[in-house]
Design an enzyme around this catalytic site. Structure first.
Site, PDB file in Angstrom:
ATOM      1  N   ASP A 283     -43.403  -4.631  26.238  1.00 43.57           N
ATOM      2  CA  ASP A 283     -44.013  -5.907  26.573  1.00 43.57           C
ATOM      3  C   ASP A 283     -43.360  -6.930  25.648  1.00 43.57           C
ATOM      4  O   ASP A 283     -42.725  -6.571  24.645  1.00 43.57           O
ATOM      5  CB  ASP A 283     -45.537  -5.862  26.391  1.00 43.57           C
TER       6      ASP A 283
HETATM    7  C1  BGC Z   1     -47.564 -10.029  29.099  1.00 39.61           C
HETATM    8  C2  BGC Z   1     -46.812  -9.298  30.195  1.00 39.61           C
HETATM    9  C3  BGC Z   1     -45.741 -10.202  30.747  1.00 39.61           C
HETATM   10  C4  BGC Z   1     -44.837 -10.653  29.620  1.00 39.61           C
HETATM   11  C5  BGC Z   1     -43.734 -11.586  30.070  1.00 39.61           C
HETATM   12  C6  BGC Z   1     -46.646 -10.606  28.049  1.00 39.61           C
HETATM   13  O1  BGC Z   1     -47.353 -11.396  27.160  1.00 39.61           O
HETATM   14  O2  BGC Z   1     -48.470  -9.136  28.485  1.00 39.61           O
HETATM   15  O3  BGC Z   1     -47.683  -8.905  31.211  1.00 39.61           O
HETATM   16  O4  BGC Z   1     -45.021  -9.548  31.749  1.00 39.61           O
HETATM   17  O5  BGC Z   1     -45.615 -11.346  28.655  1.00 39.61           O
HETATM   18  O6  BGC Z   1     -44.252 -12.810  30.449  1.00 39.61           O
END
Ligand code: BGC
Length: 749
Positions: free
Chosen positions: A229
């Protein structure tokens, strides 16, 4: 792209450079070898491709794309083919924008209705999550675009999500929180998976050897790419060592650390090549499936978004059959959300819709309407008075209420299940001047409606229904479409009844999943607690009758498939769709089990008077549980009930099967187990008999008042007591060796 040849030509530095993104949304390119960069972007409710030049605009400036209903709504359709179709449409838009991987779907659970991102997850039930998730992934990937199922794993809250450790026992993890990922990997083969920020049992998921290498890559045989993530790879070297392939976002600023670790042999050449191979494979898949899509069929995709929204809407209450409304009625439409629709969630899934239906406009196509905003950010007396004046004397009043983004979003959890006071007081005031109130609820998750439920005639749970939500809601209200959505999360009578109430969201260090497998209806149904609206519940404008349950067999063994067939008849006056649900109940089990678990479902459409046979298949997994000491799912022989119904609390038909499993699930007994447990187990009667006879010689037998105490003692304690009572060492040794042998024999079973 010849991946092995490329790996052969790459320097160590080049390989390591690939293990982090080039920027926020791109992988690293290596020009010397013609390895291009691909785009990864959010997800999951449509494409959110940034056009921002400043980091602060990342979420606000994005390309227009179809905003589909949120995942919670997708699941509420219980319609796999429809979600598949939605996936294909998302892929089309990704192709158009040159996006290679869409970051979704979210596959996490809903252990608490307070989870800030529950709107972005499918269900409190892992099986339903797995099935709807697999349909989404299959659809997108058929369109030649990769998915990234996220957030792996045990990321059920926003509070402290980057640091907290989810403390979960292995059975709960496997049965509830890992199962959806396992199902999607088996059924849909996602190209990538995104690990979560949090720790699981003390170790960050981005460097969790047990779950990335052990479970995901070895046990499940996942051959795709594991990305972090955004910002989850806290210890870069450890993540390269323990299973993370790609750190996101880039640029990678810790490559030198990895080079050094490689030179120091902390990272092996095989490990490095495995990461590179997985990344190149995904780049190759993206290139190989690249299609020229010159334009997006905006209207067609809007229509898909509308169909999903229509099938997702759950009719919770419909007193006096107030719905559907008569066309051309005089209707007051109240609530700001009717004019400024609340159609999507906050955070990384927030997107720029290609089109947007306004509920008020859509309702006005069917009825004579007057409109009042009724509320704004705070309580506004003028708007309230105006709303009451507008409502008086109308045939019906439709009030739009729900959560705001300040209440529910990525980034934080909810504090309670309330909607704003300005919304509830509008319901309260208006219901006093007009008895025919219908509320349309826009929320991404469960809300507490007990305070005003009795003041309204109908409740339409419309979720955050995406860009076509306005027309979908109008179609439901006026009977153009018959509601067929069903809840995928229980609406409890009170938040305090939720099994995670006392442990959610834990503290900064840890959150204990102390309710174990008893989440959602698994808890409420087992405890026989009343709920507001049960899992699987949803009304229709027609009625369905269930009959004639047939099971393909009444006895099963490992490897068998059970075919469950039931007749469903539309006994009402309009065409409708019904989500038929199959639950399995273990009649008697040596481990704690939920009252029932969902194991199959199907949605059928029936015209009035029509009957269809619905067939649902289940295999041995439907009867199994995760047996920790065996490290696998297995079935305990015995009787199981097959429950077929319209919700978890509306079981219409029952059947019974007997499963005879070839395995022995009993835990090995050890010297720590009591004599009583050895006696009950019955596998090693001769060993136990030997102790009994020895003890009896010492007058420790049933006539001795101390006998019950001895029965409860671990064998180890009995041995040392015998020793301290001066019993011959030889006999003590004999007892010891008999029990040790028995334990060892069981370990080898
Ligand atoms: C989120 C993800 C997301 C990523 C990119 C993170 O903060 O938890 O779900 O895909 O950011 O935006």
């Amino acid at each position: 792209m010849n991946i092995e040849e490329l790996i052969g030509k790459m320097t160590v530095e080049e390989k390591i450079s690939l293990l982090a993104g080039a920027s926020s949304w791109r992988t690293q390119a290596i020009e010397r070898l013609n390895i291009p960069s691909i785009i990864l972007t959010d997800g999951p409710h449509g494409v959110r491709l940034t056009t921002a030049s400043e980091p602060g605009e990342m979420l606000s400036k994005t390309q227009p794309a179809t905003a589909f209903p949120i995942e919670a709504a997708m699941a509420a359709t219980w319609n796999e083919p429809l979600i598949h179709e939605l996936g294909v449409a998302i892929a089309e838009e990704c192709q158009y924008y040159d996006v290679g991987i869409i970051l979704g779907p979210g596959m996490n659970g809903k252990r608490s209705p307070l989870g800030g991102r529950n709107f972005e997850y499918f269900s409190e039930d892992p099986f339903l999550t797995g099935k709807i998730g697999a349909s989404f992934v299959k659809g997108v990937q058929e369109g030649g675009i990769g998915t990234s199922i996220k957030h792996f794993a045990a990321n059920e809250q926003e509070t402290n999500r980057m640091v907290v450790s989810s403390e979960v026992d292995e059975r709960t993890l496997r049965e509830l929180y890992m199962l959806p990922f396992e199902m999607v990997i088996n059924e849909a083969n996602p190209w990538t998976i995104m690990c979560s920020y949090n720790k699981v049992n003390g170790i960050h998921m981005a460097n969790n050897d047990k779950y990335l290498n052990g479970l995901l890559k070895q046990e499940w045989g996942f051959e795709g790419l594991v990305m972090s993530d955004w910002g989850a790879a806290v210890d870069k070297v450890a993540s390269v060592q323990y299973g993370l392939d790609l750190e996101m976002p880039g640029p990678g600023h810790r490559n030198a650390e990895v080079v050094e670790a490689y030179r120091n042999k902390q990272i092996t050449a095989e490990q490095l090549d495995d990461h590179v191979r997985r990344i190149l494979k995904v780049i190759h898949l993206v290139l190989a499936h690249k299609r020229e899509v010159p334009s997006i069929d905006v209207d067609h995709h809007h229509a898909i978004a509308r169909r999903v929204a229509e099938e997702a809407i759950v009719l919770l209450k419909n007193e006096d059959y107030i719905l559907p409304l008569v066309k051309q009625a005089e209707v007051a439409v109240l609530g700001k959300f009717a004019e400024v629709p609340r159609f999507q969630g906050g955070g990384s899934s927030h997107m720029n819709p290609a089109l947007l239906d306004i509920p008020l406009d859509e309702i006005s196509k069917f009825a004579h309407t007057v409109y009042g905003a009724g509320y704004d950010e705070t309580d506004n007396d003028e708007l309230l008075t105006e709303a009451c004046e507008l409502a008086a004397g109308q045939d019906a009043v439709i009030i739009f209420v729900g959560t705001t983004v300040k209440i529910e979003s990525e980034g934080y959890d909810r504090e309670d299940l309330n909607i704003p006071h300005s919304h509830t007081r509008l319901i309260d005031a208006v219901s006093k001047v007009n008895p025919n109130v219908i509320i349309v609820v826009n929320s991404g998750s469960v809300i507490d409606i007990s305070a005003y439920e009795s003041q309204v005639k109908a409740i339409v749970q419309a979720w955050l229904p995406g860009q076509a939500g306005g027309s979908a809601i109008a179609n439901i209200l006026f009977g153009e479409v018959n509601p067929s959505g069903k809840l995928t999360e229980t609406f409890p009578l009170a938040l305090e009844h939720n099994p995670s109430y006392l442990s959610f969201p834990g503290n900064i260090n840890q959150v204990k999943y102390s309710e174990g497998i008893f989440v959602g209806y698994r808890y409420y149904d087992t405890k026989k607690l009343d709920v507001k609206y049960p899992f699987g519940f949803g009304l229709s404008y027609t009625e369905f009758e269930y009959s004639n349950l047939r099971l393909s067999s009444s006895s099963l063994k490992d490897g068998d498939v059970l075919k469950i067939t039931v007749d469903v008849k539309n006994v009402g006056e309009c065409t409708g769709k019904e989500a038929v649900q199959v639950y399995v109940r273990d009649v008697k089990s040596t481990v704690l089990k939920a009252d029932k678990e969902l194991k199959g479902f199907a949605k059928v459409e029936l015209i009035p008077g029509e009957t269809k046979s619905v067939q649902i298949e289940v295999n041995e997994r439907a009867f199994s549980h995760y047996v920790e000491h065996l490290g696998k799912f297995a079935v305990e022989s015995g009787e199981f009930q097959i429950l077929v119904g319209a919700s978890s609390r509306d079981i219409r038909l029952f059947g019974t099967v007997v499963f005879t499993s070839s395995g022995d699930l009993r835990e090995p007994l050890t010297l720590l187990h009591s004599l009583q447990e050895w006696l009950k187990d019955g596998r090693y009667a001769d060993k136990v008999q030997f102790v009994i006879s020895q003890m009896s010689q010492m007058k420790i037998n049933e006539d001795n008042p101390l006998y019950p105490v001895v029965l409860g003692m671990p064998i180890r304690t009995i041995l040392s007591s015998l020793q301290s009572f001066g019993y011959p060492q030889e006999v003590v040794d004999q007892i010891h060796s008999r029990f040790s042998e028995a334990s060892a024999a069981q370990e080898n079973v």
